[in-house]
Scaffold this motif. Structure first.
Motif, PDB file in Angstrom:
ATOM      1  N   ASN A 145       2.790  -4.563   2.426  1.00 29.71           N
ATOM      2  CA  ASN A 145       2.851  -5.491   3.556  1.00 29.71           C
ATOM      3  C   ASN A 145       3.947  -5.124   4.545  1.00 29.71           C
ATOM      4  O   ASN A 145       3.770  -5.266   5.760  1.00 29.71           O
ATOM      5  CB  ASN A 145       3.061  -6.922   3.046  1.00 29.71           C
ATOM      6  N   SER A 154       3.395  -4.042   8.458  1.00 29.37           N
ATOM      7  CA  SER A 154       4.100  -4.730   9.539  1.00 29.37           C
ATOM      8  C   SER A 154       4.922  -3.748  10.371  1.00 29.37           C
ATOM      9  O   SER A 154       4.910  -3.805  11.606  1.00 29.37           O
ATOM     10  CB  SER A 154       5.017  -5.806   8.950  1.00 29.37           C
ATOM     11  N   ARG A 185       2.599  -1.502  12.285  1.00 33.42           N
ATOM     12  CA  ARG A 185       1.642  -2.295  13.061  1.00 33.42           C
ATOM     13  C   ARG A 185       0.210  -1.827  12.825  1.00 33.42           C
ATOM     14  O   ARG A 185      -0.548  -1.523  13.743  1.00 33.42           O
ATOM     15  CB  ARG A 185       1.978  -2.244  14.563  1.00 33.42           C
TER      16      ARG A 185
END
Length: 333
Positions: A268, A272, A275
């Motif tokens: 995760n 992030s 992107r």
């Protein structure tokens, strides 16, 4: 307001005297303006009470004159100014009208590809007295999520590979993307998941020969697949311009470096940080094993060098296809 709130109000018949629709992304401007043009007045009312003008062909005095006119046998007079960005030098003349707009008029400015100068008093007046839409252009990495949301609103789903493929091929022009998606779903029953195969069949984007697959082949050091894609690109240079391919490879290897430098390499966090959809994190994990920091930095040097060569610097005879073959060989080996 954002375009969703404006449309909600319009559908609830909550109208305002002036709408100023501006920004770099024309898609949302068109959606709001088209709704007003198509739905505020019925067919009989439009003949006498709806005026559409273009910024190149009119001036602010004429527009204000139309806005001050009262409707005939209707509750509203609609005036839509398309290409209003051509009236940039005259925009100050709107300020006096904003002080006391005609209540029965709905005046719409479509001010595309630009935003207002926030230092001007007319801009402050527009923010206070009108409905202002500032339509921002999406970044490349935001387009796949936009595609997911658009298709979800139409009762479809799409695989991560397919949304990435469309985003890579069509870019950030949302009007173009929406148009292609609409053509696709005409031929596909609602509830269907859009796959790369359906994208290839209905939009014409090859599921096997594209920059997305080239990144993947290079990342896994699949020499055969990379060479097949390079050969296809060399034969279809118009659809696969070398500077664009180099730009996509540059982003890919920049992300590999970012992966290496990340302290938290959880799925995760990497998604992030880079992107990207979490679905694609594994591809960067594999690529990072094949390209350590030193090699990734060297690849970025190659990319900068070949970008210059693609533009004629230190290159007098090599074709784009030849340059790409050389570049991919150096990257993988």
């Amino acid at each position: 307001m954002d375009h969703k709130q404006i449309l909600t109000d319009l559908k609830n018949k909550v109208y305002h005297p002036v709408y100023f629709l501006s920004g770099e992304e024309p898609y949302y401007i068109d959606i709001v303006a088209d709704y007003i043009e198509d739905n505020i007045l019925d067919a009989g009312e439009k003949e006498f009470n709806q005026t559409i003008v273009y910024g190149k062909e009119t001036d602010m005095i004429t527009i204000i004159s139309e806005a001050k006119r009262y409707p005939m046998m209707s509750n509203h007079n609609v005036v839509i100014v398309k290409e209003a960005q051509h009236l940039e030098k005259e925009i100050d003349k709107l300020e006096a009208y904003l002080e006391q707009p005609t209540p029965s008029t709905i005046l719409v400015f479509c001010y595309k590809y630009k935003t207002l100068d926030g230092r001007k008093s007319v801009t402050k007046k527009i923010k206070k007295q009108a409905v202002l839409l500032e339509s921002k252009k999406l970044y490349d990495n935001q387009v796949p999520d936009w595609i997911n949301g658009y298709l979800k609103s139409k009762k479809y789903t799409i695989s991560p590979h397919a949304s990435a493929l469309i985003a890579e091929f069509l870019g950030t022009d949302l009007s173009k993307v929406a148009n292609e998606l609409n053509k696709l779903i005409i031929n596909v029953p609602p509830g269907t998941e859009i796959t790369p195969e359906l994208v290839e069949k209905n939009i014409g984007i090859s599921k096997d020969y594209n920059s997305f697959e080239l990144n993947k082949a290079i990342g896994t050091k699949d020499v055969l697949k990379a060479n097949k894609i390079v050969y296809h690109f060399a034969k279809n240079q118009k659809d696969n311009p070398l500077p664009m391919t180099i730009g996509i490879l540059y982003s890919f290897f920049t992300n590999i470096l970012n992966y290496h430098y990340a302290k938290d390499k959880s799925r995760n966090n990497i998604a992030s940080l880079l992107r990207i959809n979490p679905f694609f994190v594994q591809e960067y994990q594999v690529a990072a094993k094949n390209y350590n920091i030193k090699k990734a930095v060297k690849v970025i040097e190659y990319l900068r060098d070949y970008d210059l060569k693609s533009k004629g610097v230190n290159n007098t005879s090599a074709t784009p296809g030849d340059l790409l073959k050389e570049l991919v060989f150096k990257i993988i080996h």
